[in-house]
Design a protein around this motif. Structure first.
Motif, short mmCIF file in Angstrom:
data_model
loop_
_atom_site.label_atom_id
_atom_site.label_comp_id
_atom_site.label_asym_id
_atom_site.label_seq_id
_atom_site.Cartn_x
_atom_site.Cartn_y
_atom_site.Cartn_z
N UNK A 1 0.85 -1.18 0.00
CA UNK A 1 0.00 0.00 0.00
C UNK A 1 0.90 1.24 0.00
N UNK A 2 0.90 2.01 -1.07
CA UNK A 2 1.76 3.19 -1.11
C UNK A 2 1.28 4.27 -0.14
N UNK A 3 2.20 5.10 0.29
CA UNK A 3 1.87 6.13 1.28
C UNK A 3 0.91 7.17 0.73
N UNK A 4 0.75 7.26 -0.60
CA UNK A 4 -0.18 8.22 -1.20
C UNK A 4 -1.64 7.84 -0.96
N UNK A 5 -1.90 6.58 -0.66
CA UNK A 5 -3.27 6.14 -0.40
C UNK A 5 -3.74 6.73 0.91
N UNK A 6 -4.78 7.54 0.85
CA UNK A 6 -5.32 8.15 2.06
C UNK A 6 -6.20 7.13 2.77
N UNK A 7 -6.13 7.15 4.10
CA UNK A 7 -6.88 6.18 4.88
C UNK A 7 -7.21 6.76 6.26
#
Length: 97
Positions: free
Chosen positions: A18-24
């Motif tokens: 999961x790349x760090x750009x994915x907001x969660x």
């Protein structure tokens, strides 16, 4: 002695990173449309001889890494005590004199 640096990586449910750009959310639920969210975290060490067990939280994976790193530090011996024994020796009065 090699330096032990820990990296925590997030993975999707399908096993992809999961790349760090994915907001969660803080619970790992997705805020980015079109992906499933973060499912697990793995901590790995730069020594290439240790990887944590899969964890459902980033905090726990990081804690496992800190424990591994602290286990690799050499044991420190306690310095000699400079307490009451030293004072007694300095203040000792010989009865023989």
């Amino acid at each position: 002695m090699p330096r032990h640096s820990i990296t925590v990586t997030a993975y999707h449910a399908d096993g992809t990173i999961c790349p760090s750009e994915h907001r969660h959310t803080t619970g790992g639920s997705p805020l980015t449309e079109g992906w499933t969210g973060r499912k697990r975290f793995l901590a790995t060490c730069s020594c290439k001889q240790w990887t944590s067990n899969p964890s459902s939280t980033k905090t726990y994976a990081a804690e496992q890494g800190r424990r591994h790193r602290s286990d690799q530090l050499p044991a420190k011996s306690a310095p000699p005590s400079k307490g009451p024994a030293v004072v007694r020796e300095l203040l000792r009065c010989d009865a023989e004199e």
